[in-house]
Design an enzyme around this catalytic site. Structure first.
Site, PDB file in Angstrom:
ATOM      1  N   LYS A 250       0.957  -1.488   0.051  1.00 41.63           N
ATOM      2  CA  LYS A 250      -0.111  -0.097  -0.160  1.00 41.63           C
ATOM      3  C   LYS A 250       0.920   1.270   0.014  1.00 41.63           C
ATOM      4  O   LYS A 250       1.631   1.389   0.750  1.00 41.63           O
ATOM      5  CB  LYS A 250      -0.960   0.192   1.281  1.00 41.63           C
ATOM      6  CG  LYS A 250      -1.555   1.110   1.511  1.00 41.63           C
ATOM      7  CD  LYS A 250      -2.460   1.329   2.769  1.00 41.63           C
ATOM      8  CE  LYS A 250      -3.074   2.806   3.002  1.00 41.63           C
ATOM      9  NZ  LYS A 250      -3.979   2.724   4.212  1.00 41.63           N
ATOM     10  N   ASP A 255      -2.582  10.136   3.421  1.00 42.16           N
ATOM     11  CA  ASP A 255      -3.804   9.893   3.559  1.00 42.16           C
ATOM     12  C   ASP A 255      -4.775  10.840   4.426  1.00 42.16           C
ATOM     13  O   ASP A 255      -4.543  10.854   5.699  1.00 42.16           O
ATOM     14  CB  ASP A 255      -4.010   8.439   4.269  1.00 42.16           C
ATOM     15  CG  ASP A 255      -5.439   8.013   4.523  1.00 42.16           C
ATOM     16  OD1 ASP A 255      -6.393   8.645   3.815  1.00 42.16           O
ATOM     17  OD2 ASP A 255      -5.562   7.092   5.293  1.00 42.16           O
ATOM     18  N   LYS A 262     -10.181  12.884   7.981  1.00 37.41           N
ATOM     19  CA  LYS A 262      -9.665  12.439   9.413  1.00 37.41           C
ATOM     20  C   LYS A 262      -9.431  13.754  10.248  1.00 37.41           C
ATOM     21  O   LYS A 262      -9.564  14.853   9.740  1.00 37.41           O
ATOM     22  CB  LYS A 262      -8.159  11.998   8.851  1.00 37.41           C
ATOM     23  CG  LYS A 262      -8.076  10.484   8.567  1.00 37.41           C
ATOM     24  CD  LYS A 262      -6.573  10.302   8.601  1.00 37.41           C
ATOM     25  CE  LYS A 262      -6.428   8.893   8.078  1.00 37.41           C
ATOM     26  NZ  LYS A 262      -6.772   7.756   8.799  1.00 37.41           N
ATOM     27  N   ASP A 273       1.779   6.562   5.157  1.00 37.93           N
ATOM     28  CA  ASP A 273       0.882   5.412   4.652  1.00 37.93           C
ATOM     29  C   ASP A 273       1.178   4.843   3.758  1.00 37.93           C
ATOM     30  O   ASP A 273       0.319   3.840   3.262  1.00 37.93           O
ATOM     31  CB  ASP A 273      -0.729   6.426   4.719  1.00 37.93           C
ATOM     32  CG  ASP A 273      -1.897   5.407   4.968  1.00 37.93           C
ATOM     33  OD1 ASP A 273      -1.713   4.378   5.634  1.00 37.93           O
ATOM     34  OD2 ASP A 273      -2.858   5.753   4.658  1.00 37.93           O
ATOM     35  N   ASP A 332     -12.032   6.997   4.007  1.00 39.01           N
ATOM     36  CA  ASP A 332     -10.728   6.815   4.739  1.00 39.01           C
ATOM     37  C   ASP A 332     -10.520   5.183   4.746  1.00 39.01           C
ATOM     38  O   ASP A 332      -9.449   5.097   5.184  1.00 39.01           O
ATOM     39  CB  ASP A 332     -11.010   7.263   6.162  1.00 39.01           C
ATOM     40  CG  ASP A 332      -9.734   7.730   6.945  1.00 39.01           C
ATOM     41  OD1 ASP A 332      -8.551   7.626   6.308  1.00 39.01           O
ATOM     42  OD2 ASP A 332      -9.779   7.705   8.180  1.00 39.01           O
ATOM     43  N   GLU A 334      -9.386   3.646   2.457  1.00 37.59           N
ATOM     44  CA  GLU A 334      -8.638   3.471   1.147  1.00 37.59           C
ATOM     45  C   GLU A 334      -7.939   2.577   0.711  1.00 37.59           C
ATOM     46  O   GLU A 334      -7.761   2.188  -0.536  1.00 37.59           O
ATOM     47  CB  GLU A 334      -8.360   5.136   0.694  1.00 37.59           C
ATOM     48  CG  GLU A 334      -6.959   5.401   1.344  1.00 37.59           C
ATOM     49  CD  GLU A 334      -6.510   5.329   2.750  1.00 37.59           C
ATOM     50  OE1 GLU A 334      -7.658   5.260   3.203  1.00 37.59           O
ATOM     51  OE2 GLU A 334      -5.529   5.143   2.747  1.00 37.59           O
ATOM     52  N   ARG A 336      -7.396  -0.567   1.296  1.00 38.09           N
ATOM     53  CA  ARG A 336      -8.154  -1.853   0.789  1.00 38.09           C
ATOM     54  C   ARG A 336      -8.553  -1.674  -0.820  1.00 38.09           C
ATOM     55  O   ARG A 336      -8.482  -2.372  -1.435  1.00 38.09           O
ATOM     56  CB  ARG A 336      -9.045  -2.390   1.659  1.00 38.09           C
ATOM     57  CG  ARG A 336     -10.397  -1.580   1.663  1.00 38.09           C
ATOM     58  CD  ARG A 336     -11.215  -1.833   3.047  1.00 38.09           C
ATOM     59  NE  ARG A 336     -10.540  -1.400   4.298  1.00 38.09           N
ATOM     60  CZ  ARG A 336     -11.399  -1.539   5.445  1.00 38.09           C
ATOM     61  NH1 ARG A 336     -12.301  -2.242   5.549  1.00 38.09           N
ATOM     62  NH2 ARG A 336     -10.684  -0.920   6.420  1.00 38.09           N
TER      63      ARG A 336
HETATM   64  N1  BES Z   1      -4.158   4.879   6.973  1.00 40.23           N
HETATM   65  C1  BES Z   1      -4.976   4.391   7.900  1.00 40.23           C
HETATM   66  C2  BES Z   1      -4.943   3.535   8.967  1.00 40.23           C
HETATM   67  C3  BES Z   1      -4.024   3.951   9.890  1.00 40.23           C
HETATM   68  C4  BES Z   1      -4.214   4.326  11.229  1.00 40.23           C
HETATM   69  C5  BES Z   1      -2.595   3.803   9.861  1.00 40.23           C
HETATM   70  C6  BES Z   1      -3.317   4.970  11.940  1.00 40.23           C
HETATM   71  C7  BES Z   1      -1.614   4.107  10.571  1.00 40.23           C
HETATM   72  C8  BES Z   1      -2.150   4.764  11.890  1.00 40.23           C
HETATM   73  C9  BES Z   1      -6.137   3.785   7.084  1.00 40.23           C
HETATM   74  O1  BES Z   1      -6.479   4.180   5.621  1.00 40.23           O
HETATM   75  C10 BES Z   1      -7.510   4.259   7.676  1.00 40.23           C
HETATM   76  O2  BES Z   1      -7.663   5.455   7.601  1.00 40.23           O
HETATM   77  N2  BES Z   1      -8.014   3.191   8.173  1.00 40.23           N
HETATM   78  C11 BES Z   1      -9.393   3.355   8.827  1.00 40.23           C
HETATM   79  C12 BES Z   1     -10.457   2.503   8.518  1.00 40.23           C
HETATM   80  C13 BES Z   1     -11.699   2.755   8.926  1.00 40.23           C
HETATM   81  C14 BES Z   1     -12.473   3.977   8.074  1.00 40.23           C
HETATM   82  C15 BES Z   1     -12.808   1.514   8.640  1.00 40.23           C
HETATM   83  C16 BES Z   1      -9.225   3.341  10.300  1.00 40.23           C
HETATM   84  O3  BES Z   1      -8.301   2.587  10.671  1.00 40.23           O
HETATM   85  O4  BES Z   1      -9.703   4.124  11.095  1.00 40.23           O
HETATM   86 ZN    ZN Z   2      -4.749   4.788   4.770  1.00 40.94          ZN
HETATM   87 MN    MN Z   3      -7.521   6.011   5.618  1.00 44.24          MN
END
Ligand code: BES
Ligand code: ZN
Ligand code: MN
Length: 487
Positions: A250, A255, A262, A273, A332, A334, A336
């Site tokens: 990824k 992000d 966020k 990210d 968010d 994204e 996947r």
């Molecule tokens: N890049 C983030 C995950 C992340 C969070 C990485 C903190 C490193 C530190 C990912 O894209 C994300 O935002 N995931 C969301 C998914 C949710 C919306 C289902 C998350 O983890 O909140």
């Molecule tokens: Zn992300």
């Molecule tokens: Mn995200």
């Protein structure tokens, strides 16, 4: 900085290891008569017991060595590779900006002495290219690190491999630490192109090519950004006609969350990210540098997730490259959406013998495992076990979490084949279940969620001195070395 292996010490600073059982080595008597006894007394007076994290310094009467530092390495009865790496790391940490230019570290006399040099090199890493006001005193003075060992042939052989692993780790750290205005999909792809000098075949696809391929899910994530999305493919062919191992990363260069924006605090961390892709790129560098006898293809999806008038919306439905449709319920989630198309492309194009993806995929994995283990998910017990043992061997540990149809149900959408989020529970698992829907039957697959280990703040080991840890290249290199090399 130079890292070398020698059979006799000559440097401004001599570094010796002490264990908890036998704290001051008698070999110090060769430097100055009676020195071992003298330091033993000093150790008693100063509570130095050879514990990890303790050290004792002595200024000699001469210039070489001008100083001796005794560094504790604990009992050396558990994970000795880690203890030796940390010892080497401490040696550099204590001398990097000391003013001295050379150190000689006394090994303990096995091939694993190369681990000391690995720790030293990883601890010497700096990312200070944007610091314009460093004083001379803040800049490294150290130029040469020598490891002194009685078994230089076996140490040299292992060092050749670990040196490549260190270079891959450094590359991953550099990519992660770069700010997102400097490292964006196209500039990132340019850096990957430079790896052709190592004998890696690099192909970069832009938006037109990915549109033709039907990679609408990946493209949808990048459509709110003024930066063009890219997919970079790195092929290392060291293994003859074998089907390759595919490594997928990824690479979300930043992000913001997109329209599902966020919160502000710490959003700057989201420059990291792209940590999964950095792990893959670093691993490819390591494999090429040590000329691994294996076929490995690395594929990274590089995008920027931005809110914009043209950004994808919650409610959008895309046709993924696989033909399956996805309702985007949270922009968010994204990562996947990027990985599903790259995974599909990798399987269609390379028919890999196994496929492993790495991603900073979910905040939920930090809730589960903190910053100590990556989460691993797999449809193949053997592959999961191989990854777990490679992680233990290299100090990049992974903990397995479950997959099952019951979790998969949480991805049901009323408008499309699936949605891109589950409910509030088991967020890392539903993310993995989503990816699994893009893995063809019979392909061994593992997903490694590195959101908790790709960067760290707070209390850290000496061998992890910058924000980015560089997690991944060592783990993947070890996996290839132990399980995917031919004859
Ligand atoms: N890049 C983030 C995950 C992340 C969070 C990485 C903190 C490193 C530190 C990912 O894209 C994300 O935002 N995931 C969301 C998914 C949710 C919306 C289902 C998350 O983890 O909140
Ligand atoms: Zn992300
Ligand atoms: Mn995200």
């Amino acid at each position: 900085m130079n890292f070398e292996i020698k059979d006799s010490p000559s440097a401004q600073v001599l570094i010796v290891l002490a264990t908890e059982d036998n704290s001051i080595p008698t070999s110090l008597n060769d430097v100055e008569a009676g020195l071992s006894d003298k330091l033993t007394k000093a150790a008693e007076a100063s509570r130095f017991r050879g514990k990890s994290g303790q050290s004792l310094s002595y200024i000699t009467n001469g210039d070489e060595p001008a100083k001796i530092i005794v560094i504790g390495a604990g009992k050396l009865d558990g994970d000795t590779a880690r203890a030796l790496e940390e010892f080497g790391g401490q040696a550099v940490k204590q001398t990097l900006t000391s003013g001295y230019t050379s150190i000689a570290i006394m090994g303990v006399g096995g091939a694993d002495d190369a681990r000391i040099l690995l720790g030293a090199r990883l601890a010497a890493y700096r990312f200070d290219k944007y610091m314009t006001k460093l004083t001379d005193d803040q800049k490294p003075s150290l130029e040469t690190v020598s490891l002194v060992t009685s078994v230089s042939d076996s140490v040299t052989a292992l060092w050749k491999e670990l040196e490549a692993a260190a270079a891959g780790t450094e590359m991953a750290r550099d990519l992660m630490n770069e700010p997102p205005n400097v490292l964006y999909p196209e500039s990132y792809a340019d850096r990957i192109k430079e790896m052709e000098a190592l004998g890696i075949k690099v192909t970069v696809l832009g938006e037109d090519e990915m549109t033709k391929l039907g990679m609408n899910s990946l493209l949808g994530v990048g459509q709110g950004s003024v930066r063009e999305s890219q997919m970079a493919i790195m092929e290392w062919n060291g293994g003859g006609d074998e089907a390759p191992l595919a490594l997928v990363g990824k690479g979300v260069c930043f992000d913001t969350g997109g329209i599902s924006l966020k919160p502000g605090p710490n959003m700057q961390d989201m420059k990291g990210d792209m940590g999964g892709s950095a792990a893959v790129v670093g691993a490819m560098k390591t494999l090429a540098m040590r000329k691994a006898k294996a076929n490995v293809v690395g594929l990274v999806g590089l995008v920027e997730n931005m809110p914009d008038g043209n950004a994808s919306r919650p409610g959008d439905i895309v046709y993924t490259m696989s033909g399956q449709t996805v309702e985007n319920q949270n922009t968010d989630a994204e990562g996947r959406l990027v990985l599903c198309d790259v995974l599909w492309y990798a399987q269609e194009t390379y028919k890999p013998k196994a496929i492993i993806d790495l991603a900073t995929l979910t905040g939920a994995i930090i809730v589960s495992l903190g910053h100590e283990n990556a989460g691993v998910f797999s449809n193949d017990d053997a592959l999961a076990d191989q990854l777990i043992s490679s992680g233990v061997a290299e100090g990049e540990t992974c903990w397995r979490l479950p997959l099952s149809p019951a979790y998969d149900k949480l991805l049901k959408s009323q408008f499309a084949d699936m949605k891109n989020i589950g409910g509030p529970a088991a967020g890392s698992i539903t993310a993995a279940q989503f990816l699994k829907r893009f893995i063809k039957d019979g392909t061994p697959w593992a997903h490694i969620d590195i959101a908790g280990v790709a960067w760290k703040t707070g209390d850290k080991s000496a061998i992890d001195p910058s924000w980015a840890s560089g997690f991944g290249p060592r783990l993947l290199d070890r996996l290839v070395k132990d399980h995917y090399e031919v004859g």
